[in-house]
Design an enzyme around this catalytic site. Structure first.
Site, short mmCIF file in Angstrom:
data_model
loop_
_atom_site.label_atom_id
_atom_site.label_comp_id
_atom_site.label_asym_id
_atom_site.label_seq_id
_atom_site.Cartn_x
_atom_site.Cartn_y
_atom_site.Cartn_z
N SER A 293 -13.13 5.80 -95.60
CA SER A 293 -14.53 6.00 -96.00
C SER A 293 -15.45 5.44 -94.91
CB SER A 293 -14.77 5.36 -97.37
OG SER A 293 -15.97 5.79 -97.95
N HIS B 271 -11.66 10.65 -103.75
CA HIS B 271 -11.81 9.66 -102.68
C HIS B 271 -10.90 8.45 -102.91
CE1 HIS B 271 -14.27 8.54 -99.28
NE2 HIS B 271 -14.67 7.41 -99.81
#
Length: 550
Positions: free
Chosen positions: A213, A472
């Site tokens: 990320s 994610h």
């Protein structure tokens, strides 16, 4: 049965034996010639040396300044430096802290933590340097587990802590308050690792730098410096690149002065006056002011982040990442980048969180507030010059993914796909495209599709009735454990986890930058007309070619 006295005596003996095991064993004392001895901890199958400072505390006059190399020493101390305490969080306004007050952490936090396997079959180890994620706003080294990696017994892991939020990324976009302090922290930490890891048995010539990320985007940004190849051999960016729209921020100067107004610094200020005023404020006040930049919940998730700085001494980034990649003036090291099929579950899932106090989901309100909220949710509020053009783009996005349908639970998945494409996938493709035209080293990519039983989607929405898909972190947390997903892995996830860890180990040791996952060998994108993408799911892996990422 033992009586109380016997149990107490046994307890004392056990404590004494543990103390002896953790203080008399020379393997957990490391001598750093520049600093002195450090005392680590024996954790059974690995040793740890945690919270070692690599920079001076960024407090007082060093706040909002580039990090200064740690100048303290403990050579003259009777006892070695205590490196048995886990790393503390850098001060932050943490999205995942319950309640209205989300302030956690300390300002004095520029430390590295080192984890070394106990493996008698080898004397030295390649090194994995870990840059944590968290939108450049929150997160920490200790929030990513390391048991999976340590059980491999094949690499030394180093976790880097760096400044976050306004303390790490406030910028007036000029020479007096240039910004990117958190990125400069990371760079100094990587130099520290290069210089000192040999004393822990690390191989300074074999260093992999990776992150997920914002950590992945940070790795990419570090790689865009030509001197990165002096501190790293290979790099990996999981679900994050320097080109993602939430990474390089516009409008940072306005937010910097707005922060100053919130904290009583006045309005008629130069950036130098602003910096000096903010240096006098309590760090907790500065970080708590983040709440004023969120329009609801934790949106936008990166109000303070990296910027393009003026071309001054000590600047980290002076051109846009796109221009740097096109120029070829960056570190040409083998690089792997990835995304998952529903990365956008963070932060689209916020919109379907049940909010009993209001009796209405944010998703329902989105029907009335789309043109107000979309620019913040998808990070184009400061990149489109006119309201008319901004509204046109908002309408185009909505029409592309939902057509004439309303936002509702029935249309949530197309909305989540919009978030995936805009915030992650599209710019991952663009990054690979640019690098394959300019890189002198291999560029690899994979897409992961294998949903966890519980992940960030369920946590943010507080729902179990929605199938979010592969969200994610569903891949990355198979390598570095995280409370965002189930601790117990399925049989297929155990296999994938081991393949991922072997992938890291093989990559950092590869003499030619080759990369494999299980039985699949990644194909190099450099010079290829089609995108070479490795598809990974519960059934295995497959090399595929695409004109556009799926």
């Amino acid at each position: 049965m033992c009586n109380n006295y016997s149990r107490s005596l046994i307890g004392v003996l056990l404590v004494c034996l543990w103390h002896q095991a953790t203080t008399s064993d020379d393997s957990i004392i490391v001598d750093l010639p520049e600093y002195g001895k450090v005392q680590g901890r024996d954790n059974g199958f690995y040793l740890s040396f945690e919270s070692i400072p690599y920079a001076e505390p960024p407090v007082g006059n060093l706040r909002f300044e580039p990090p200064q190399p740690f100048g303290g020493q403990w050579k003259d101390r009777a006892e070695p430096f205590d490196a048995t305490q886990p790393p503390n969080l850098c001060m932050q306004w943490n999205q995942f802290t319950a309640g209205d007050d989300k302030l956690v952490g300390d300002e004095d936090c520029l430390k590295v933590s080192i984890y070394k396997p106990k493996n008698a079959s080898r004397n030295t180890f390649p090194v994995v340097a870990h840059i944590h994620g968290g939108a450049f706003m929150f997160g920490g080294a200790d929030q990513n587990g390391h048991d999976h990696v340590m059980r491999s017994g094949q690499v030394i892991l180093v976790k880097i802590s760096y400044r976050l939020g306004p303390l790490g990324f406030i910028s007036a976009e000029d020479k007096d308050l240039s910004g990117n302090y958190g990125l400069k922290d990371q760079h100094l930490a990587l130099k520290w690792i290069k210089q000192n890891i040999v004393h822990f048995g690390g191989e300074p010539e074999n260093v992999l730098v990776l992150g997920h990320s914002a950590g992945g985007a940070a790795v990419h940004l570090q790689m865009l410096r030509e001197d990165f190849q002096q501190v790293a051999k290979v790099a990996m960016s999981f679900s994050g690149t320097a080109l993602d729209p939430w990474v390089i921020l516009k409008g940072s100067r306005g937010r910097a002065f707005e922060l100053g107004r919130y904290l009583g610094c006045g309005t008629s200020l130069t950036s130098l006056n602003l910096k000096e005023c903010l240096k006098t404020k309590d760090a907790q006040q500065i970080v708590s002011a983040v709440r004023h930049f969120l329009i609801f919940n934790y949106v936008p998730f990166t109000p303070f982040g990296p910027v393009v700085e003026p071309d001054i001494d000590g600047a980290f980034l002076t051109e846009s990442p796109t221009e740097i990649i096109k120029s070829g003036k960056y570190a040409h090291v083998p690089w792997m980048v990835s995304y998952v099929t529903e990365d956008g579950g963070y932060n689209a899932a916020l919109l379907i969180e049940k909010r009993p106090p209001f009796g209405r989901q944010l998703l329902d309100e989105l029907n009335d507030r789309w043109f107000d909220w979309a620019p913040y949710l998808l990070f184009y509020r400061d990149t489109i010059e006119t309201i008319e053009h901004m509204d046109q783009y908002s309408w185009t996005l909505r029409d592309k993914y939902l057509g004439n349908q309303k936002f509702s639970l029935d249309t949530y998945l197309p909305l989540q796909q919009m978030f995936t494409d805009v915030l992650f996938k599209n710019q991952t493709q663009t990054a690979v495209d640019l690098h394959r035209k300019s890189s002198q080293s291999p560029v690899y990519a994979y897409v992961y599709d294998n949903p966890a039983e519980k992940g960030i989607g369920q946590i943010l929405s507080q729902r179990s009735d929605i199938h979010f898909g592969t969200v994610h972190g569903d891949d990355y947390f198979l390598i570095f454990e995280n409370v965002a997903r189930e601790a117990q892995l399925r049989s297929d996830e155990k296999t994938i986890s081991q393949n991922f860890i072997n992938m890291l180990i093989d990559f950092v040791q590869s003499p030619n930058g080759s990369l494999s996952f299980g039985d699949c060998h990644f194909q190099n994108n450099v010079g290829s007309d089609k995108f070479q993408l490795l598809s990974i799911n519960r059934n295995g892996c497959l090399n595929e070619q695409y004109d556009e990422f799926p």
